[in-house]
Design a protein around this motif. Structure first.
Motif, PDB file in Angstrom:
ATOM      1  N   GLY A 166      -1.690 -10.300 -36.409  1.00 14.40           N
ATOM      2  CA  GLY A 166      -2.941 -10.217 -36.970  1.00 14.40           C
ATOM      3  C   GLY A 166      -2.886 -11.336 -37.957  1.00 14.40           C
ATOM      4  O   GLY A 166      -4.187 -11.820 -37.884  1.00 14.40           O
ATOM      5  N   ILE A 167      -2.071 -11.707 -38.609  1.00 18.20           N
ATOM      6  CA  ILE A 167      -2.282 -12.745 -39.596  1.00 18.20           C
ATOM      7  C   ILE A 167      -2.704 -14.046 -38.654  1.00 18.20           C
ATOM      8  O   ILE A 167      -3.278 -14.826 -39.289  1.00 18.20           O
ATOM      9  CB  ILE A 167      -0.869 -12.921 -40.344  1.00 18.20           C
ATOM     10  CG1 ILE A 167      -0.915 -11.707 -41.362  1.00 18.20           C
ATOM     11  CG2 ILE A 167      -0.905 -14.153 -41.219  1.00 18.20           C
ATOM     12  CD1 ILE A 167       0.220 -11.469 -42.224  1.00 18.20           C
ATOM     13  N   GLY A 190       2.090  -8.126 -46.406  1.00 21.21           N
ATOM     14  CA  GLY A 190       2.918  -8.116 -45.176  1.00 21.21           C
ATOM     15  C   GLY A 190       3.354  -9.288 -44.970  1.00 21.21           C
ATOM     16  O   GLY A 190       4.693  -9.422 -44.651  1.00 21.21           O
ATOM     17  N   ALA A 191       2.813 -10.484 -45.230  1.00 19.95           N
ATOM     18  CA  ALA A 191       3.432 -11.834 -44.788  1.00 19.95           C
ATOM     19  C   ALA A 191       4.121 -12.045 -45.725  1.00 19.95           C
ATOM     20  O   ALA A 191       5.331 -12.460 -45.561  1.00 19.95           O
ATOM     21  CB  ALA A 191       2.178 -12.686 -45.048  1.00 19.95           C
ATOM     22  N   VAL A 192       4.117 -11.887 -47.238  1.00 17.63           N
ATOM     23  CA  VAL A 192       5.055 -12.037 -48.297  1.00 17.63           C
ATOM     24  C   VAL A 192       6.593 -11.274 -48.137  1.00 17.63           C
ATOM     25  O   VAL A 192       7.668 -11.586 -48.128  1.00 17.63           O
ATOM     26  CB  VAL A 192       4.400 -11.945 -49.759  1.00 17.63           C
ATOM     27  CG1 VAL A 192       5.674 -12.246 -50.557  1.00 17.63           C
ATOM     28  CG2 VAL A 192       3.515 -13.262 -49.830  1.00 17.63           C
ATOM     29  N   SER A 193       6.510  -9.994 -47.534  1.00 18.35           N
ATOM     30  CA  SER A 193       7.421  -9.172 -47.425  1.00 18.35           C
ATOM     31  C   SER A 193       8.305  -9.599 -46.256  1.00 18.35           C
ATOM     32  O   SER A 193       9.365  -9.308 -46.194  1.00 18.35           O
ATOM     33  CB  SER A 193       6.861  -7.858 -47.185  1.00 18.35           C
ATOM     34  OG  SER A 193       6.245  -7.616 -46.027  1.00 18.35           O
ATOM     35  N   ALA A 222     -11.421 -11.765 -33.151  1.00 13.73           N
ATOM     36  CA  ALA A 222     -11.898 -11.064 -34.598  1.00 13.73           C
ATOM     37  C   ALA A 222     -11.186  -9.532 -34.206  1.00 13.73           C
ATOM     38  O   ALA A 222     -11.011  -8.925 -35.123  1.00 13.73           O
ATOM     39  CB  ALA A 222     -13.131 -11.223 -35.071  1.00 13.73           C
ATOM     40  N   THR A 223     -11.822  -8.840 -33.090  1.00 12.98           N
ATOM     41  CA  THR A 223     -11.829  -7.536 -32.924  1.00 12.98           C
ATOM     42  C   THR A 223     -10.215  -7.347 -32.501  1.00 12.98           C
ATOM     43  O   THR A 223      -9.778  -6.302 -33.144  1.00 12.98           O
ATOM     44  CB  THR A 223     -12.403  -7.325 -31.638  1.00 12.98           C
ATOM     45  OG1 THR A 223     -13.848  -7.097 -31.547  1.00 12.98           O
ATOM     46  CG2 THR A 223     -12.213  -5.457 -31.280  1.00 12.98           C
ATOM     47  N   ALA A 224      -9.683  -8.243 -31.968  1.00 11.15           N
ATOM     48  CA  ALA A 224      -7.946  -7.992 -32.031  1.00 11.15           C
ATOM     49  C   ALA A 224      -7.303  -8.062 -33.078  1.00 11.15           C
ATOM     50  O   ALA A 224      -6.438  -7.360 -33.295  1.00 11.15           O
ATOM     51  CB  ALA A 224      -7.406  -8.983 -30.705  1.00 11.15           C
ATOM     52  N   LEU A 280      -4.916  -5.076 -34.723  1.00 10.04           N
ATOM     53  CA  LEU A 280      -3.497  -5.313 -35.101  1.00 10.04           C
ATOM     54  C   LEU A 280      -3.237  -5.275 -36.462  1.00 10.04           C
ATOM     55  O   LEU A 280      -2.245  -4.335 -36.580  1.00 10.04           O
ATOM     56  CB  LEU A 280      -3.348  -6.721 -34.593  1.00 10.04           C
ATOM     57  CG  LEU A 280      -3.192  -7.088 -33.246  1.00 10.04           C
ATOM     58  CD1 LEU A 280      -2.841  -8.812 -32.718  1.00 10.04           C
ATOM     59  CD2 LEU A 280      -2.096  -6.394 -32.426  1.00 10.04           C
ATOM     60  N   LEU A 281      -4.103  -5.682 -37.261  1.00  4.41           N
ATOM     61  CA  LEU A 281      -3.902  -5.330 -38.738  1.00  4.41           C
ATOM     62  C   LEU A 281      -4.143  -3.854 -39.090  1.00  4.41           C
ATOM     63  O   LEU A 281      -3.529  -3.158 -39.728  1.00  4.41           O
ATOM     64  CB  LEU A 281      -4.701  -6.052 -39.450  1.00  4.41           C
ATOM     65  CG  LEU A 281      -4.718  -7.430 -39.588  1.00  4.41           C
ATOM     66  CD1 LEU A 281      -5.619  -8.324 -40.738  1.00  4.41           C
ATOM     67  CD2 LEU A 281      -3.099  -7.953 -39.912  1.00  4.41           C
ATOM     68  N   ALA A 282      -4.980  -3.032 -38.410  1.00  2.00           N
ATOM     69  CA  ALA A 282      -5.090  -1.803 -38.532  1.00  2.00           C
ATOM     70  C   ALA A 282      -3.896  -0.905 -38.023  1.00  2.00           C
ATOM     71  O   ALA A 282      -3.336   0.142 -38.853  1.00  2.00           O
ATOM     72  CB  ALA A 282      -6.441  -1.083 -37.855  1.00  2.00           C
ATOM     73  N   ALA A 283      -3.175  -1.295 -37.070  1.00  2.00           N
ATOM     74  CA  ALA A 283      -1.985  -0.256 -36.546  1.00  2.00           C
ATOM     75  C   ALA A 283      -1.059  -0.816 -37.600  1.00  2.00           C
ATOM     76  O   ALA A 283      -0.114   0.042 -37.892  1.00  2.00           O
ATOM     77  CB  ALA A 283      -1.867  -1.088 -35.061  1.00  2.00           C
TER      78      ALA A 283
END
Length: 368
Positions: free
Chosen positions: A87-88, A152-155, A315-317, A321-324
């Motif tokens: 997603g990122i 999420g990215a930093v973790s 954008a939808t994908a 992905l981020l929602a999941a």
């Protein structure tokens, strides 16, 4: 013959079983579907916010709690990490260098100042308050950059504990959701026009979806400026992750160097050298692959070769992905365990909210 055939049949049956992560991924898909339904019924509630909240709810419902903590845990953790990365990467397609330059250098400098003040101030305050683990770092990142996506990215590069990640996501999501209701009430008392209000929202609200939900209350002019300013903050995710990855690598080198000076026996030294080699293999890359993908997507978007249909599909994908991923992270929140640090976490969140709102408001006044 029966004794030798039984293990073979057992292996065949095991081979036909679905992967351990499939149950959790299926639950994440169900969570995203439910979050989409909530968003359709209540458009003011962003999809990503609904996904986090539903993840937290699923982790505490009597009927679903056992599944979330048991057979679905592996798949939900996978969603919180791998799907977050994808997603990122697609998030980079929302950012064009031409749009950033169109804001003007004064606005870009204002955003840099707000991000630096919020990140450093929140991180320092969180450490002074004695928050556990990486919570100060993660909360500072979420408030200053782009909410749960940045956390999420930093973790990933800091190898943070899943509980710290979940707590930070829950806090940032809560404050961002409150901003949707609070900030529009402050537009006129603070004397902000529509465009200025949009820049304030873009500089102070955490998640992209929350920015859209907040700024659209003041009309299209506010919404356009809010999204552009927000995307400048998103662009700072790549250098921040690169700096943190460099810091993690440096700490690893210091630990190995410091430990080698106190060796006494040759066998013990060899064992430590082997451990050091394993630690070196675990060191994060200087620039993680998903950050390079984010930059590549930004460069691709800047060429203007992609059609509107492709960008809309991406954008939808990206949002799904981020929602999941956020549903997976939300499902790791354990509210009873937050009682020990809940007051301090909430206090840090409130202070960080005041810092970023005040700094961005001052920046907007200086650049308007």
């Amino acid at each position: 013959m029966t004794l030798t055939a039984a293990p073979g049949r057992a292996r065949q049956a095991a081979g036909r079983r679905p992967p351990a992560t499939s149950y959790g991924l299926g639950l994440a898909v169900a969570g995203v579907t439910a979050a989409w339904g909530v968003h359709r019924l209540l458009p003011a509630v962003p999809l990503l916010t609904a996904a986090v909240v539903l993840g937290i709810v699923a982790a505490h419902l009597p009927g679903a709690r056992g599944l979330v903590r048991g057979v679905c845990r592996a798949g939900l953790s996978l969603a919180g990490k791998r799907l977050m990365r994808l997603g990122i990467v697609l998030l980079g397609l929302k950012l064009s260098l031409n749009d950033v330059l169109g804001l003007g250098w004064a606005t870009v400098a204002m955003v840099l100042g707000v991000v630096a003040a919020t990140f450093c101030g929140t991180w320092w305050l969180g450490r002074r308050m004695g928050l556990r683990g990486d919570q100060p770092l993660l909360i500072a990142t979420g408030y200053s950059i782009c909410g749960a996506s940045a956390i999420g990215a930093v973790s990933e590069v800091s190898d943070s504990d899943e509980r710290d990640v979940a707590t930070s996501v829950a806090l940032v999501t809560l404050c961002g959701t409150l901003a949707i209701a609070v900030l529009p009430l402050l537009q006129h008392p603070l004397g902000l026009g529509d465009a200025a209000f949009g820049r304030w929202v873009g500089a102070s609200v955490h998640d992209v979806g929350q920015v859209v939900a907040t700024a659209q209350t003041a009309g299209p002019a506010a919404l356009g400026d809010a999204v552009l300013v927000k995307l400048v903050r998103v662009a700072l995710l790549a250098p921040l992750v690169a700096v943190l990855a460099t810091s993690v690598r440096a700490r690893g080198r210091v630990k190995r160097t410091g430990g080698s000076g106190s060796q006494e026996a040759g066998g013990q030294e060899a064992g430590n050298q082997q451990a050091g080699g394993q630690e070196a293999k675990r060191r994060p890359p200087l620039v993680p692959l998903f950050v390079l993908g984010f930059l590549a997507m930004t460069a691709l978007r800047s060429t203007d070769v992609l059609s509107t249909a492709v960008l809309d599909t991406a954008a939808t994908a990206q949002e799904l992905l981020l929602a999941a991923a956020l549903f997976g992270l939300g499902s790791a929140v354990h509210l009873p365990s937050l009682t020990r640090t809940g007051a301090r976490v909430a206090a840090l969140g409130l202070c960080a909210w005041v810092v970023i709102a005040g700094a961005s408001y001052g920046g907007v006044l200086l650049t308007t």
